[in-house]
Enzyme design. Structure first.
Site, PDB file in Angstrom:
ATOM      1  N   TYR A 144       1.309  -1.200  -0.126  1.00  0.00           N
ATOM      2  CA  TYR A 144       0.203  -0.231  -0.057  1.00  0.00           C
ATOM      3  C   TYR A 144       0.735   0.831  -0.184  1.00  0.00           C
ATOM      4  CZ  TYR A 144      -3.959   3.516   1.653  1.00  0.00           C
ATOM      5  OH  TYR A 144      -4.585   5.046   1.922  1.00  0.00           O
ATOM      6  N   ASP A 239       9.162   2.772   0.368  1.00  0.00           N
ATOM      7  CA  ASP A 239       7.821   3.609   1.161  1.00  0.00           C
ATOM      8  C   ASP A 239       8.484   3.139   2.322  1.00  0.00           C
ATOM      9  OD1 ASP A 239       5.726   4.540   2.130  1.00  0.00           O
ATOM     10  OD2 ASP A 239       4.402   3.447   1.141  1.00  0.00           O
ATOM     11  N   LYS A 267       3.435   8.844   9.080  1.00  0.00           N
ATOM     12  CA  LYS A 267       3.770   8.036  10.553  1.00  0.00           C
ATOM     13  C   LYS A 267       4.577   8.368  11.498  1.00  0.00           C
ATOM     14  CE  LYS A 267       0.559   4.779   8.507  1.00  0.00           C
ATOM     15  NZ  LYS A 267       0.193   3.796   7.196  1.00  0.00           N
TER      16      LYS A 267
HETATM   17  C1  LIG Z   1      -0.318   4.126   5.725  1.00  0.00           C
HETATM   18  C2  LIG Z   1       1.216   4.053   4.178  1.00  0.00           C
HETATM   19  C3  LIG Z   1       1.143   4.999   3.591  1.00  0.00           C
HETATM   20  C4  LIG Z   1       0.056   6.334   3.065  1.00  0.00           C
HETATM   21  O1  LIG Z   1       0.179   7.145   4.485  1.00  0.00           O
HETATM   22  P1  LIG Z   1      -0.912   7.747   4.382  1.00  0.00           P
HETATM   23  O2  LIG Z   1      -0.819   9.108   5.290  1.00  0.00           O
HETATM   24  O3  LIG Z   1      -2.403   7.101   5.357  1.00  0.00           O
HETATM   25  O4  LIG Z   1      -1.437   8.455   3.319  1.00  0.00           O
HETATM   26  C5  LIG Z   1       1.833   4.331   2.606  1.00  0.00           C
HETATM   27  N1  LIG Z   1       2.995   3.706   1.883  1.00  0.00           N
HETATM   28  C6  LIG Z   1       2.191   2.577   3.736  1.00  0.00           C
HETATM   29  C7  LIG Z   1       3.605   1.718   3.721  1.00  0.00           C
HETATM   30  C8  LIG Z   1       1.563   3.107   5.005  1.00  0.00           C
HETATM   31  O5  LIG Z   1       2.055   1.818   5.763  1.00  0.00           O
END
Ligand SMILES: *Cc1c(COP(=O)(O)O)cnc(C)c1O
Length: 428
Positions: A144, A239, A267
């Site tokens: 994601y 990411d 995060k």
């Molecule tokens: C949570 C998450 C996102 C998205 O971040 P948001 O602040 O919810 O837009 C992108 N990449 C990873 C790996 C994530 O866990």
């Protein structure tokens, strides 16, 4: 447990907010029932609107690595707020947090702050396209990267190399530039690259997957990706929205000793306020506006409250030499305890873990990619989720999520959790 007030609040919310929530996974669709409304939280605990106390293993989906309402973070925000909450002009604290992040994370010279992980990932991909002059990207099924169009892609039927939109509103035109690969399968990535010679700008992945349960990379997988990308003039994007400042000071790059070309954060970096960031070496970052031609902007980017929270959080993590080891030890303890009671109760399961990320799948095959993760028994998970909730333990309301261990959890909390798993296991 009584959820009367939460249920009533949900009914009110549904009238004015789609599905009653501002982000879909909060709605309990995957597990049934109605969501818990939080009143407040402190340390390892959530207190809901019915005054139930819950041990929290989600922690705002990762950010609260030191526990809720951590004093240095809260006071940094409160003090900043008194001096004005947004200016749309440069502030010194933006440089301070940038300097600290650049000193903690390997292989980056500059960092740009945004407001979410989604923004970080979509901006990183634009930068990769702008830098390489190529259009296509490779992502992995089950990883994601936020909800921007290029990432809401599923495997197309028939044609292996073509993605198709997995949400209405994402155009075929966008989907055709996202190629989908199998996580931990380097052969698959090699094939995609060979079938699209000279067209791929970047490969983006979670270096440790956390959005299909926790799936660590197989030995050699990240190294092989690095080599492939170098050979084909493709940028490798880590990411690290979930893994950054969680697996180590320098995230997965440090843990696995592999350099990515662009790194995305979110995060933890915001200490619980809306922050994302992306970072790279000078040669790449200098392509960004106003230095270079790749456009990216934000009215609230680098917001002083968000930067104050992030700076306080990163400072705490930077100054605590033991923190990541302590987190990993607590997670290992929980893993051992849960595995034992599930085995004692003959519950079929697989537990994956790395650092302070852990997930429990109700299936006994090795979980290495989206397909194997999806094999877990969802009916068992639903029962498990509601059973744990009833015992006062809050885990994510979806079988595809990682649990996040925080420094606020004590060994008593972990023992309480293991005892709850033991009770719930008898009902599965
Ligand atoms: C949570 C998450 C996102 C998205 O971040 P948001 O602040 O919810 O837009 C992108 N990449 C990873 C790996 C994530 O866990």
């Amino acid at each position: 447990m009584n959820y009367k007030r939460s249920s009533a609040l949900f009914v009110e919310a549904e009238k004015v907010i789609p599905g009653g929530v501002n982000s879909p996974v909060r709605a309990f669709k995957a597990v049934g029932g109605t969501p818990i409304f939080v009143k407040e939280a402190k340390g390892a605990y959530l207190y809901d609107e019915d005054n139930n106390r819950l041990i929290d293993y989600i922690n705002s989906w990762g950010p609260m690595i030191l526990g809720h309402a951590h004093e240095p973070v809260v006071s940094a925000v409160v003090e900043k707020a008194k001096k004005g909450t947004s200016f749309g002009m440069p502030t010194e604290i933006e440089t301070k947090i940038a300097e600290l992040a650049v000193s903690m994370v390997p292989n980056i010279d500059k960092i740009r702050f945004v407001n979410s992980g989604t923004e970080a990932c979509m901006s990183a991909v634009r930068l990769a396209r702008g830098f390489t002059g190529k259009d296509k990207i490779i992502k992995f099924a089950g990883c994601y990267h936020g909800h921007s169009d290029s990432f809401l892609i599923q495997a197309g039927s028939g044609a292996i190399t073509f993605g198709t939109p997995n949400s209405p509103g994402v155009t075929e035109g966008t989907a055709k530039d996202t190629l989908l690969a199998r996580y931990n399968d380097i052969e698959n990535v090699t094939q995609l690259i060979e079938a699209n010679q000279g067209e791929i700008a970047c490969v983006i992945l979670e270096p440790v997957a956390g959005n299909m349960g926790c799936i660590p990379p197989k030995k050699g997988f990240l190294e092989a990706l690095r080599t492939l990308c170098d050979a084909h003039n493709i940028l490798l994007i880590f990411d690290e929205v979930m893994t950054g400042f969680r697996l180590a000071k320098g995230g997965a790059q440090e843990l696995f000793d592999i350099n990515a070309d662009i790194v995305c954060f979110g995060k933890v970096i915001g200490g619980g306020l809306p922050v994302g960031a992306f970072a790279a070496r000078n040669e790449i970052m200098n392509h960004l506006a106003p230095l270079g031609p790749v456009y990216q902007a934000g009215t609230l980017s680098g917001n002083p409250l968000a930067m104050a929270a992030g700076l306080a959080m990163l400072s705490e993590l930077n100054n605590d030499t033991d923190i990541f080891k302590r987190l990993a030890e607590k997670t290992a303890y929980l893993h051992k305890g849960i595995a034992k009671v599930l085995n004692d109760n003959n519950v079929v399961h697989t537990i994956n873990r790395l650092g302070s990320m852990i997930s429990v799948h109700f299936d006994d095959s090795e979980i290495v990619d989206f397909e194997t993760s999806a094999k877990g028994n969802n009916d068992t998970f639903k029962k498990f989720f509601h059973g744990m909730l009833n015992e006062g333990v809050y885990i994510a309301p979806s079988a595809f999520e990682t649990w996040f261990i925080t420094d606020a959890l004590t060994y008593e909390d972990l023992d309480f959790t293991i005892a709850a798993v033991n009770k719930v296991a008898k009902t599965l």
